[in-house]
Design a protein around this motif. Structure first.
Motif, mmCIF file in Angstrom:
data_model
loop_
_atom_site.group_PDB
_atom_site.id
_atom_site.type_symbol
_atom_site.label_atom_id
_atom_site.label_comp_id
_atom_site.label_asym_id
_atom_site.label_seq_id
_atom_site.Cartn_x
_atom_site.Cartn_y
_atom_site.Cartn_z
ATOM 1 N N HIS A 1 4.285 0.619 2.444
ATOM 2 C CA HIS A 1 4.489 -0.053 3.830
ATOM 3 C C HIS A 1 4.691 -1.643 3.190
ATOM 4 O O HIS A 1 3.282 -2.548 2.713
ATOM 5 C CB HIS A 1 2.795 -0.182 4.700
ATOM 6 C CG HIS A 1 3.005 -0.736 5.576
ATOM 7 N ND1 HIS A 1 1.732 -1.054 6.309
ATOM 8 C CD2 HIS A 1 3.964 -1.498 6.389
ATOM 9 C CE1 HIS A 1 1.821 -1.653 7.565
ATOM 10 N NE2 HIS A 1 3.442 -2.205 7.622
ATOM 11 N N VAL A 2 5.840 -2.221 3.548
ATOM 12 C CA VAL A 2 6.263 -3.634 3.383
ATOM 13 C C VAL A 2 5.286 -4.441 4.827
ATOM 14 O O VAL A 2 5.996 -4.812 5.449
ATOM 15 C CB VAL A 2 7.588 -3.788 3.274
ATOM 16 C CG1 VAL A 2 7.906 -5.006 2.578
ATOM 17 C CG2 VAL A 2 8.373 -2.469 2.192
ATOM 18 N N GLU B 1 4.598 -7.653 4.950
ATOM 19 C CA GLU B 1 5.721 -8.775 6.130
ATOM 20 C C GLU B 1 6.604 -8.721 6.728
ATOM 21 O O GLU B 1 6.417 -9.704 7.524
ATOM 22 C CB GLU B 1 5.508 -9.724 4.244
ATOM 23 C CG GLU B 1 5.417 -9.964 2.984
ATOM 24 C CD GLU B 1 4.455 -9.741 1.782
ATOM 25 O OE1 GLU B 1 5.023 -8.167 2.101
ATOM 26 O OE2 GLU B 1 3.953 -9.442 1.080
ATOM 27 N N PHE B 2 6.483 -7.405 6.844
ATOM 28 C CA PHE B 2 7.899 -7.554 7.482
ATOM 29 C C PHE B 2 7.741 -6.143 8.292
ATOM 30 O O PHE B 2 8.719 -6.020 9.371
ATOM 31 C CB PHE B 2 9.101 -7.135 6.924
ATOM 32 C CG PHE B 2 9.568 -8.471 5.915
ATOM 33 C CD1 PHE B 2 10.025 -9.338 6.469
ATOM 34 C CD2 PHE B 2 9.395 -8.689 4.383
ATOM 35 C CE1 PHE B 2 10.689 -10.189 5.283
ATOM 36 C CE2 PHE B 2 9.772 -9.261 3.483
ATOM 37 C CZ PHE B 2 10.281 -10.590 4.490
ATOM 38 N N ASP B 3 5.975 -5.876 8.344
ATOM 39 C CA ASP B 3 6.171 -4.761 8.982
ATOM 40 C C ASP B 3 6.870 -3.379 8.770
ATOM 41 O O ASP B 3 7.629 -2.608 9.699
ATOM 42 C CB ASP B 3 5.568 -4.774 10.119
ATOM 43 C CG ASP B 3 5.165 -3.343 11.242
ATOM 44 O OD1 ASP B 3 4.440 -2.173 10.515
ATOM 45 O OD2 ASP B 3 4.987 -3.063 12.390
ATOM 46 N N ILE B 4 7.151 -2.898 7.770
ATOM 47 C CA ILE B 4 8.672 -2.078 7.376
ATOM 48 C C ILE B 4 7.907 -1.139 6.429
ATOM 49 O O ILE B 4 7.377 -1.079 5.995
ATOM 50 C CB ILE B 4 9.842 -2.536 6.840
ATOM 51 C CG1 ILE B 4 10.315 -3.478 7.229
ATOM 52 C CG2 ILE B 4 10.684 -1.459 5.972
ATOM 53 C CD1 ILE B 4 11.248 -4.287 6.807
ATOM 54 N N LYS B 5 7.939 0.662 6.829
ATOM 55 C CA LYS B 5 7.249 1.521 6.582
ATOM 56 C C LYS B 5 8.776 2.048 5.351
ATOM 57 O O LYS B 5 9.381 2.956 6.460
ATOM 58 C CB LYS B 5 6.845 2.613 7.343
ATOM 59 C CG LYS B 5 5.169 1.441 7.599
ATOM 60 C CD LYS B 5 4.548 2.633 8.606
ATOM 61 C CE LYS B 5 3.101 1.719 9.055
ATOM 62 N NZ LYS B 5 2.529 2.668 9.397
ATOM 63 N N THR B 6 8.925 2.606 4.513
ATOM 64 C CA THR B 6 9.420 3.869 3.958
ATOM 65 C C THR B 6 9.015 4.096 2.699
ATOM 66 O O THR B 6 7.779 4.216 2.540
ATOM 67 C CB THR B 6 10.701 1.934 3.412
ATOM 68 O OG1 THR B 6 11.509 3.115 2.450
ATOM 69 C CG2 THR B 6 10.169 1.627 1.499
ATOM 70 N N LYS B 7 9.760 5.093 2.749
ATOM 71 C CA LYS B 7 9.690 6.314 1.966
ATOM 72 C C LYS B 7 9.634 6.087 -0.162
ATOM 73 O O LYS B 7 10.496 5.698 -0.175
ATOM 74 C CB LYS B 7 9.977 7.536 1.941
ATOM 75 C CG LYS B 7 10.101 8.406 3.540
ATOM 76 C CD LYS B 7 10.953 9.967 3.685
ATOM 77 C CE LYS B 7 10.773 9.722 5.148
ATOM 78 N NZ LYS B 7 11.400 11.022 5.507
ATOM 79 N N ALA B 8 8.339 6.512 -0.778
ATOM 80 C CA ALA B 8 8.636 6.457 -1.795
ATOM 81 C C ALA B 8 7.849 7.622 -2.876
ATOM 82 O O ALA B 8 6.586 8.120 -2.129
ATOM 83 C CB ALA B 8 7.232 5.620 -2.092
ATOM 84 N N PRO C 1 0.648 -1.324 0.023
ATOM 85 C CA PRO C 1 -0.511 0.155 0.086
ATOM 86 C C PRO C 1 0.951 1.394 -0.042
ATOM 87 O O PRO C 1 2.026 1.749 0.902
ATOM 88 C CB PRO C 1 -0.601 -0.031 1.687
ATOM 89 C CG PRO C 1 0.114 -1.309 2.341
ATOM 90 C CD PRO C 1 0.731 -2.392 0.962
ATOM 91 N N LEU C 2 0.749 2.440 -0.374
ATOM 92 C CA LEU C 2 1.029 3.107 -1.011
ATOM 93 C C LEU C 2 -0.034 5.068 -0.109
ATOM 94 O O LEU C 2 -1.168 4.779 -0.901
ATOM 95 C CB LEU C 2 1.593 4.250 -2.341
ATOM 96 C CG LEU C 2 2.303 3.095 -2.858
ATOM 97 C CD1 LEU C 2 2.439 3.380 -4.233
ATOM 98 C CD2 LEU C 2 4.092 3.782 -2.309
ATOM 99 N N THR C 3 0.352 5.633 1.151
ATOM 100 C CA THR C 3 -0.769 6.092 1.343
ATOM 101 C C THR C 3 0.039 7.250 1.562
ATOM 102 O O THR C 3 1.377 7.870 1.648
ATOM 103 C CB THR C 3 -0.343 5.101 3.183
ATOM 104 O OG1 THR C 3 -1.164 4.605 3.336
ATOM 105 C CG2 THR C 3 -1.372 6.610 4.212
#
Length: 186
Positions: free
Chosen positions: A140-141, A143-150, A128-130
């Motif tokens: 938001h990845v 599967e690994f509960d990793i949030k990163t910037k796009a 998902p892209l928020t």
């Protein structure tokens, strides 16, 4: 140290050498996108070199917690008084962001609009892209509960032509820039 890592659906690898010491480590994992092979290699090097053995995974977890805290709203006087930094709206519609973006080494990232929500597809995974601010999103990845910037980037005419994503979390790693090869309207 000379090292290189890689990922493919379900697997992560890390190869590292210290040529001056004539030692090397190869760590293979059946987990996708995990930093664990780097931590294991570093632990082995610490052990082989006879120095201090660091808690590499604990250190990374601490850095992740610090980054999470740094990304949370500050508790300064503005935040406590209810005043917030203004959120800049998107410069284009969500539909204008959809399409295929490609990177020579990482392959394709598809951006789709489904039920009013933007999602990025990379390999067999969907993220998902928020919307956060302007053309910046949180990827938001799950599967690994990793949030990163796009971040969607534009050319000189204001057309979205690239997608910049933080995919590597090692210190000093740069964002990966995917170039748009087609949009939904094409």
């Amino acid at each position: 140290m000379v090292s290189h890592g890689g990922n493919i659906d379900g697997f992560t690898a890390h190869v590292a050498f210290i040529p001056t010491e004539k030692i090397g480590v190869v760590v293979l994992s059946n987990l996708n996108g995990t930093p664990l092979p780097v931590f294991i290699a570093n632990y082995i090097f610490d052990s082989l070199l006879g120095g201090e053995i660091k808690d590499w995974s604990g250190q990374a977890l601490g850095q992740k917690k610090e980054a999470t805290v740094a990304n949370e709203p500050a508790t300064n006087s503005k935040a406590t008084s209810g005043a917030k930094e203004p959120i800049v709206p998107l410069s284009s519609s969500l539909l204008d962001l959809t399409g295929t973006y490609v990177h020579a080494a990482y392959g394709e990232m598809m951006v789709e609009l489904t039920d009013g929500e933007l999602r990025a597809g990379f390999n067999s995974m969907k993220f998902p892209l928020t919307h956060q601010n302007a053309n910046q999103f949180e990827l938001h990845v799950t599967e690994f509960d990793i949030k990163t910037k796009a971040t969607f980037l534009t050319d000189s005419n204001g057309n979205v032509d690239r997608l910049s994503v933080i995919l590597l979390f090692e210190p000093g790693a740069k964002e990966i820039e995917f170039v748009r090869i087609e949009s939904r309207s094409e």
